[in-house]
Design an enzyme around this catalytic site. Structure first.
Site, mmCIF file in Angstrom:
data_model
loop_
_atom_site.group_PDB
_atom_site.id
_atom_site.type_symbol
_atom_site.label_atom_id
_atom_site.label_comp_id
_atom_site.label_asym_id
_atom_site.label_seq_id
_atom_site.Cartn_x
_atom_site.Cartn_y
_atom_site.Cartn_z
ATOM 1 N N TRP A 37 0.823 -1.214 0.000
ATOM 2 C CA TRP A 37 0.000 0.000 0.000
ATOM 3 C C TRP A 37 0.855 1.260 0.000
ATOM 4 O O TRP A 37 0.344 2.366 -0.212
ATOM 5 C CB TRP A 37 -0.954 0.011 1.199
ATOM 6 C CG TRP A 37 -0.288 0.120 2.541
ATOM 7 C CD1 TRP A 37 0.337 -0.863 3.228
ATOM 8 C CD2 TRP A 37 -0.206 1.290 3.380
ATOM 9 N NE1 TRP A 37 0.823 -0.391 4.435
ATOM 10 C CE2 TRP A 37 0.492 0.926 4.551
ATOM 11 C CE3 TRP A 37 -0.656 2.603 3.259
ATOM 12 C CZ2 TRP A 37 0.765 1.827 5.583
ATOM 13 C CZ3 TRP A 37 -0.391 3.509 4.291
ATOM 14 C CH2 TRP A 37 0.305 3.104 5.431
ATOM 15 N N ASP A 38 2.157 1.101 0.184
ATOM 16 C CA ASP A 38 3.081 2.237 0.132
ATOM 17 C C ASP A 38 2.919 3.013 -1.168
ATOM 18 O O ASP A 38 3.036 4.243 -1.198
ATOM 19 C CB ASP A 38 4.530 1.758 0.207
ATOM 20 C CG ASP A 38 4.810 0.792 1.334
ATOM 21 O OD1 ASP A 38 3.861 0.254 1.916
ATOM 22 O OD2 ASP A 38 5.988 0.557 1.616
ATOM 23 N N GLU A 52 2.240 -1.541 13.127
ATOM 24 C CA GLU A 52 2.317 -3.003 13.169
ATOM 25 C C GLU A 52 2.890 -3.532 14.476
ATOM 26 O O GLU A 52 3.072 -4.738 14.627
ATOM 27 C CB GLU A 52 3.131 -3.508 11.982
ATOM 28 C CG GLU A 52 2.428 -3.248 10.656
ATOM 29 C CD GLU A 52 3.288 -3.564 9.445
ATOM 30 O OE1 GLU A 52 2.727 -3.800 8.360
ATOM 31 O OE2 GLU A 52 4.539 -3.555 9.591
ATOM 32 N N LYS A 60 5.154 1.996 15.885
ATOM 33 C CA LYS A 60 6.150 1.806 14.832
ATOM 34 C C LYS A 60 6.149 2.967 13.844
ATOM 35 O O LYS A 60 7.205 3.433 13.409
ATOM 36 C CB LYS A 60 5.872 0.490 14.098
ATOM 37 C CG LYS A 60 6.843 0.156 12.982
ATOM 38 C CD LYS A 60 6.433 -1.130 12.279
ATOM 39 C CE LYS A 60 7.387 -1.461 11.134
ATOM 40 N NZ LYS A 60 6.954 -2.651 10.375
ATOM 41 N N GLN A 61 4.969 3.421 13.447
ATOM 42 C CA GLN A 61 4.835 4.482 12.452
ATOM 43 C C GLN A 61 3.501 5.173 12.643
ATOM 44 O O GLN A 61 2.671 4.730 13.429
ATOM 45 C CB GLN A 61 4.930 3.903 11.045
ATOM 46 C CG GLN A 61 3.747 3.024 10.655
ATOM 47 C CD GLN A 61 3.965 2.282 9.357
ATOM 48 O OE1 GLN A 61 4.655 1.282 9.320
ATOM 49 N NE2 GLN A 61 3.370 2.787 8.280
#
Length: 772
Positions: free
Chosen positions: A357-358, A488, A600-601
């Site tokens: 999906w990046d 994640e 994580k992000q």
């Protein structure tokens, strides 16, 4: 963090050779042209630690999934872009002793990736065990002017001896992926052939039966003059080479030029592949190395004209942004809608070279502004062509009635990710694909795309969300259970705020898209209603979900909760973590990570980035100030979103800090993983950090909007973007923002909340009194 790359505006430079850094450098100095690519492996023999890598776009192998506990719905394979035939190979023997930098004494060593002209050059001086000293210069490139062609020039000079050089130029197809699940080789031999100084090797992938023909022509020069040599053919398993010997006196040199063509059955009939390879090779070889290099330089000049960002006053920042742009265009050119952008591009095996999906979340914005419209459109068409597979993927998990779940990882449209918490649960990827359609139409005004392609994709995605939520009798609202958000470091959570919000947005946008198509093209609308079996009660169901979705929220802090129960975790800030426990994914057990509050992000903040106009300034600030201190940024995709949001919040220091981290992530090996390959898709985030962050560029109401600030360390920065037929150059310095329209197409602008119309070939200058 490493710091061995020399700062330079247009080049990536390494001086001195450290074998412990070699795999990192192999990634950093990688080459590609959208059709093929390679790591910066040495041409000559190297027995030290290395990750060999040559890759052909679209050619893959379905490596059987390896898991400890099989679950229904698991994909049967993990698709991998294969390590293909090594076409740069040379064996250099000096009076019988192999030139090998792992064994020789190195006096001088440098390599340079010239990003302005698109080539890699390496130079070294080395002494072999027998005391004989040589000087070597090697230059190579993958042509973006002709994306089936590569070229190499390798020069050896004797320094302190008179002797015989025996050189073998070869194509080696007896290779394998280091990440092979069962230590299997993925290529079978088809044919080889030799014609004078040309060699040909054709291989076929197991299972998928792709065929690739690698064709090579070698020319030998002594003192820059071509010479004839007796060529001995050497054949081994999936290997063909030509060997010759030449006598040299001290301070004499010999050069080998290899012109290569790589053609695949993706583009040619198999029975014509060899002949087509011969024709392509002959045409390229007739031009010769210097002409091909000149064409490469010219082609890159055109790329930079469209996409360059110029930063005055900060060489490290300038080098970094150009490196990111360069690698993006080496990976994807948009010529072929069957291809997409793997997270590692052509620089390594990790993530299989597959699509995530990046692409939709990070790469589409970059290509929208820096390339012809067809390039970003082809990224969307790639997903449209895989819609049937997305419906199949959903069916495997029990969904029906045309619901589409796009895969987390894919090459051909089938899901091939084998971790249950990702495959089954990280479903927000569906929303990113819908958002990319919205983003493309918002930027280009190409509403015809909805009629031709987009609406079918949106309806499939909306049907998935409708079936994925359920009604909670306890809450009297819709909930979404058992998901993994962008963070994640959390799995199997209930009511991830971002996923819930994204699902509702998808339902609303799909309904708007249906209405738009009905209004613009009644005939096409009716055909789609019949094809997709759209019913009014279906739209009613969507509306009920939109009006009754549950969103977790912390009343006291007034922030959106990442998911139910997030505040039950021990709340520790990243600044309080011991340095020796970072990065967490390399130092902590997975159990410990999952129980922690660390992120994580961007997760909630990803939603605020996508849908920023839905929330006021204070909401952005509260959520940013709460979540960023808990974010470890151990995904390459994390710093860019935080940089853009910090810029929006007028927090220059943090915006610049995150920019440096995202821009130099690989150059400085922030996460200790560059040796596996570059973080290609996150590189688009570096561009976003400058253009959407520091320049504040947005598209609102069919206008380009700018709210810039100038980072303290910069004297100025400028960039070029294309927008609806206009190409404009934006320059921002301490006193003004200047916007030059380089085309005849007028464009509507908003600068510091003031409206302007910039006519063709006109220039606008606005005082920058509001700059930080």
């Amino acid at each position: 963090m490493k710091n061995y790359i020399k700062a330079h505006e247009w080049s990536i430079i390494e001086e001195g050779f450290d074998p412990h850094l070699n795999k990192i450098s192999e990634s950093i100095f990688s080459l590609g042209n959208g059709r093929m690519g390679q790591r910066a492996n040495f041409e000559e023999t190297y027995s030290g630690e290395t990750l060999q890598g040559n890759y052909i776009a679209g050619v893959y192998y379905p490596d059987k999934t390896r898991v400890g506990w099989w679950k229904n719905g698991y994909p049967e394979y993990f698709a991998k872009v294969l390590n293909a035939a090594n076409w740069i190979g040379l064996s250099i023997k000096i009076d019988g002793e192999e030139l090998d930098l792992a064994k020789a004494k190195i006096q001088e060593f440098s390599r340079e990736l010239n990003m302005k002209e698109g080539y890699l050059q390496r130079k070294f001086k080395a002494t072999l065990a027998n005391g004989k000293q040589v000087q070597v210069s090697a230059t190579r490139f993958c042509s973006i002017a002709d994306d089936e062609v590569g070229a190499l020039k390798y020069t050896v000079k004797t320094l302190n001896f008179e002797g015989t050089l025996t050189i073998t130029s070869f194509i080696d197809g007896d290779i394998k992926n280091q990440d092979s699940n069962y230590d299997e080789k993925f290529w079978d031999f088809v044919a080889d052939e030799v014609q004078e100084n040309q060699t040909f090797l054709t291989l076929r992938t197991k299972k998928t039966a792709f065929e690739v023909c690698t064709a090579s022509e070698m020319t030998i020069y002594k003192h820059a003059e071509p010479i004839k040599a007796i060529l001995e053919t050497i054949k081994k398993e999936k290997y063909i080479g030509q060997q010759f010997s030449v006598g040299l006196k001290a301070n004499e040199e010999v050069s080998i030029v290899k012109i290569v063509a790589n053609l695949s059955s993706e583009n040619y009939a198999k029975d014509e592949l060899l002949n087509q390879a011969k024709a392509t090779l002959t045409k390229a070889a007739h031009k010769g190395f210097e002409v091909l290099l000149a064409e490469q330089t010219q082609a890159w000049a055109a790329k930079w004209e469209e996409s360059d960002i110029v930063i005055e006053g900060d060489v490290a920042a300038q080098q970094a942004i150009r490196f990111n742009i360069f690698q993006l265009f080496q990976t994807y050119t948009g010529k072929d809608d069957r291809l997409n952008i793997g997270p590692k591009g052509f620089t390594g095996e990790k993530y299989g070279g597959s699509t995530y999906w990046d692409t939709e979340a990070y790469c589409v914005p970059f290509y929208l502004a820096t390339a012809p419209q067809e390039v970003s459109k082809n990224l969307l068409i790639y997903r449209y062509k895989q819609l049937a597979k997305a419906i199949e993927n959903a069916q495997k998990l029990g969904f029906k009635d045309g619901a589409a779940l796009y895969p987390m990882v894919t090459i051909n449209g089938e899901e091939c990710h084998n971790e249950w918490e990702i495959t089954f649960e990280e479903i927000h990827r569906n929303g990113a694909i819908a958002y990319a359609i919205y983003n493309y139409i918002r930027y280009t005004a190409d509403e015809d795309y909805l009629q031709q392609y987009g609406l079918e994709v949106l309806v499939g995605i909306a049907r998935f969300w409708k079936q994925r939520v359920n009604w909670s009798t306890d809450r009297q609202q819709y909930v979404m259970l058992g998901v993994t958000g962008p963070n994640e470091y959390e799995n199997n959570v209930n009511n991830n705020w971002y996923t819930n919000y994204l699902a509702v947005w998808c339902l609303k946008y799909t309904k708007q898209a249906i209405e738009l198509v009905a209004d613009k093209n009644a005939e096409r609308y009716q055909s789609l209603v019949l094809k997709l079996d759209i019913k009014e009660n279906e739209l009613t169901d969507w509306r009920h979900i939109v009006e009754n979705m549950y969103y977790p929220h912390h009343e006291k802090l007034d922030v959106f909760l990442q998911q139910d129960g997030y505040m039950d975790k021990e709340q520790i800030l990243v600044k309080d973590l011991p340095v020796n426990e970072r990065p967490l994914n390399q130092k902590w057990s997975w159990d410990r990570i999952l129980r922690s509050c660390f992120i994580k992000q961007a997760d909630v903040l990803q939603g605020l980035y996508f849908f920023e106009d839905d929330f006021d300034f204070d909401t952005h600030k509260r959520n940013f100030d709460f979540y960023e201190p808990r974010t470890v940024h151990e995904s390459s995709l994390s710093p860019c979103v935080h940089s853009i949001l910090a810029a929006k919040l007028n927090d220059e220091a943090r915006a610049y800090e995150f920019y440096l981290r995202t821009s130099r992530l690989d150059l400085d090996d922030y996460n200790n993983d560059t040796e596996d390959g570059l973080h290609i898709t996150s590189m688009a985030g570096t561009w976003m950090s400058v253009v959407e962050g520091f320049a504040g560029m947005r598209v609102r109401n069919h206008k380009l909007v700018f709210n810039p600030f100038l980072p303290e360390k910069w004297k100025s920065f400028s960039f070029t973007v294309g927008f609806r037929g206009a190409n404009i150059k934006v320059n921002i310095n301490a006193s003004e923002i200047s916007i030059l329209n380089m085309t005849k197409q007028a464009v509507n602008l908003v600068v510091h909340q003031n409206d302007y119309q910039l006519d063709g070939h006109a220039q606008l200058k606005v005082a920058n009194s509001l700059l930080v």
